[in-house]
Scaffold this motif. Structure first.
Motif, mmCIF file in Angstrom:
data_model
loop_
_atom_site.group_PDB
_atom_site.id
_atom_site.type_symbol
_atom_site.label_atom_id
_atom_site.label_comp_id
_atom_site.label_asym_id
_atom_site.label_seq_id
_atom_site.Cartn_x
_atom_site.Cartn_y
_atom_site.Cartn_z
ATOM 1 N N ARG A 186 30.911 -93.979 58.354
ATOM 2 C CA ARG A 186 31.385 -93.107 57.179
ATOM 3 C C ARG A 186 32.946 -92.829 57.247
ATOM 4 O O ARG A 186 33.394 -91.775 56.825
ATOM 5 N N ALA B 227 26.677 -99.152 53.441
ATOM 6 C CA ALA B 227 26.767 -97.880 53.880
ATOM 7 C C ALA B 227 25.777 -97.571 55.162
ATOM 8 O O ALA B 227 24.770 -98.327 55.003
ATOM 9 N N THR C 174 33.769 -91.114 43.787
ATOM 10 C CA THR C 174 32.625 -91.670 44.272
ATOM 11 C C THR C 174 31.978 -90.785 45.570
ATOM 12 O O THR C 174 30.883 -90.303 45.739
ATOM 13 N N ASP C 175 33.270 -90.603 46.399
ATOM 14 C CA ASP C 175 32.896 -89.811 47.390
ATOM 15 C C ASP C 175 32.620 -88.535 47.371
ATOM 16 O O ASP C 175 31.801 -87.774 48.073
ATOM 17 N N THR D 163 28.833 -88.480 46.575
ATOM 18 C CA THR D 163 27.925 -88.927 47.772
ATOM 19 C C THR D 163 27.964 -88.240 49.025
ATOM 20 O O THR D 163 27.155 -88.142 49.707
ATOM 21 N N THR D 164 29.087 -88.049 49.559
ATOM 22 C CA THR D 164 29.660 -87.316 50.985
ATOM 23 C C THR D 164 28.761 -86.112 51.140
ATOM 24 O O THR D 164 28.180 -85.760 52.118
ATOM 25 N N ARG E 28 26.309 -85.222 49.965
ATOM 26 C CA ARG E 28 24.743 -85.489 49.855
ATOM 27 C C ARG E 28 24.275 -86.534 50.948
ATOM 28 O O ARG E 28 23.000 -86.846 50.902
ATOM 29 N N ALA E 29 25.151 -87.004 51.744
ATOM 30 C CA ALA E 29 24.822 -88.049 52.599
ATOM 31 C C ALA E 29 23.916 -87.585 53.852
ATOM 32 O O ALA E 29 24.064 -86.669 53.965
#
Length: 478
Positions: A366, A447, A457-458, A461-462, A464-465
């Motif tokens: 990541r 990923a 995007t990050d 998504t980050t 909630r990763a």
């Protein structure tokens, strides 16, 4: 070797990233113990180190500042002094300053028996459960300095911007600035009003774009909205603009090349001059785009107090520099704005159970942890947007990981190793990046081993990763 105290978390670096990490740590875990280890004697990191004329941000302050502490100054492209004061004020306001140990240069970090032992340059040691390196990605000991032929014959003064002498007078002096990156395009207009003449000597051109130093939209928002709301809106606006321009440059490079050339020709009024000195061979954003506030570099050139020469150095001579073309540039002062020396994790030598970790052979999990290395995170920002945008996402991810470990009684989190890696972590063709590619971890092909250069995007998504994906854990034993 003197043993010092144990902490839940140790943070390396008291710059923009380290202070931000400490704020997020205190916010998430008020009872965790931590310390910040800072090699220098002051807060600020990059913004305390660099003291050359005109030093400033090349990212707007509404995205470079912390989302939890709004930037309220009207200046969007801020001076180094203002940024340094902002970081200091943030640390003071958050009660972070008392946690900083100055003059604490970390030399080694060894993982053993479920904890890190960190050794400082003076021989003292500290231990911690989790280590977070927020020391940036370049060496503070010195910048990149090429071996210039004939340098010993030169009777003037050679200076690297990373070690700018205090009180240096250049009034009435002939100055040559070697380079075409962000430092060079900052130095030239800053020195031009006082110097006899400033020449920017470059081997090849860079892309430049002019932006207003003051964000009029943000200023208007500040008059009608509370500071946090105004800052958030200005931040969102600037993120959309910069990310949109980056995507346009990558997808329609010829269109952006034409746009940047048109802007330069409009400012300088000489298409031939622009084609020779401001039209690179590479596509926009293959290297970082340089920002010039209010077109100050264009103004310095138009005034005749600055000029650009595109050529290669043949040799230094007593009075200056002789170029391959045979032309000689007379110089009382030469500034070698030739770039940085990159170092991962602040140059700390990392080992696991006594075995040295070769960071360049590891995979980037990541973009903030290393495959096979437990309880270690590092902070690296974006190359195409403000550093803090990615740094703050990394801080928040680390806090989520620590919270998961606490809730489930876990002591150790170690990223696994992906099937294969190929792409470099830093995706730029700039010389200072290319010289150090083998020192940094590699990216994988899917990923969570891909490091995107896309904040839009990050930011979705980050947060909630899945912190358990491709991660092995070990339970706490006591």
């Amino acid at each position: 070797m003197v043993r010092m105290s144990h902490h839940d978390v140790l943070i390396i670096g008291a710059g923009l990233s380290g202070i931000g990490a400490a704020w997020r740590l205190q916010e998430a875990f008020p009872r965790k113990t931590y310390a910040i280890l800072e090699a220098r004697d002051a807060i600020g990191g990059t913004w305390d180190l660099f003291r050359y004329p005109g030093v400033r941000s090349d990212s707007d302050m509404f995205t470079l500042s912390y989302p939890f502490r709004p930037w309220t100054d009207t200046q969007s492209l801020a001076s180094g002094d203002k940024i340094r004061q902002y970081i200091q004020d943030t640390a003071d306001e958050g009660g972070i300053t008392a946690h900083i140990r100055f003059g604490a240069k970390v030399v080694t970090a060894d993982w053993s028996s479920d904890h890190w032992t960190v050794t400082l340059a003076d021989g003292q040691t500290l231990t911690c459960d989790f280590l977070y390196a927020c020391a940036g990605y370049y060496s503070y000991d010195g910048g990149y300095q090429p071996e210039f032929p004939g340098l010993s014959d030169y009777t003037g003064r050679l200076i690297h911007p990373q070690a700018w002498p205090s009180g240096l007078s250049y009034a009435g002096k002939r100055v040559v600035v070697i380079g075409s990156g962000a430092t060079a395009v900052t130095l030239v207009p800053a020195m031009a009003p006082d110097a006899a003449h400033v020449t920017m000597l470059q081997r090849s051109p860079s892309y430049l774009t002019a932006l207003p130093p003051r964000d009029v939209v943000a200023a208007a928002l500040g008059r009608t909205l509370p500071p946090r709301a105004a800052s958030a809106v200005a931040r969102a606006k600037n993120v959309l603009l910069t990310q949109g321009f980056y995507q346009l440059a990558r997808r329609r490079p010829q269109r952006v090349r034409k746009l940047l050339r048109t802007m330069a020709v409009r400012e300088l009024g000489d298409a031939g001059y622009v084609d020779e000195h401001f039209t690179p061979a590479y596509d926009p954003w293959d290297q970082r785009l340089c920002v010039i506030p209010d077109g100050d570099l264009w103004a310095a050139i138009r005034s005749g107090r600055a000029s650009v020469v595109t050529d290669h150095i043949d040799t230094f001579v007593p009075s200056g520099i002789r170029l391959r073309s045979g032309r000689e540039l007379e110089a009382d002062i030469v500034v070698s704005a030739t770039g940085l020396r990159l170092l991962p994790i602040g140059g700390v030598q990392v080992s696991v159970d006594g075995e040295p970790v070769k960071i360049g052979e590891r995979a980037a999990y990541r973009g903030l942890m290393l495959s096979g290395v437990p309880n270690l995170a590092y902070c690296i920002g974006y190359v195409n947007a403000s550093w803090t945008l990615r740094a703050d996402l990394s801080h928040r991810y680390v806090m989520r990981l620590l919270r998961h470990m606490d809730r489930h009684g876990l002591a150790v989190a170690t990223p696994t190793t992906p099937d294969g890696t190929g792409r470099p972590l830093l995706d730029l063709s700039s010389g200072y990046v290319q010289r150090a590619l083998d020192l940094f971890p590699r990216q994988g092909d899917k990923a969570p081993w891909i490091v995107r250069q896309n904040y839009l995007t990050d930011v979705i998504t980050t947060p909630r990763a899945d912190v358990t994906r491709d991660m092995t854990f070990k339970e706490r034993t006591s």
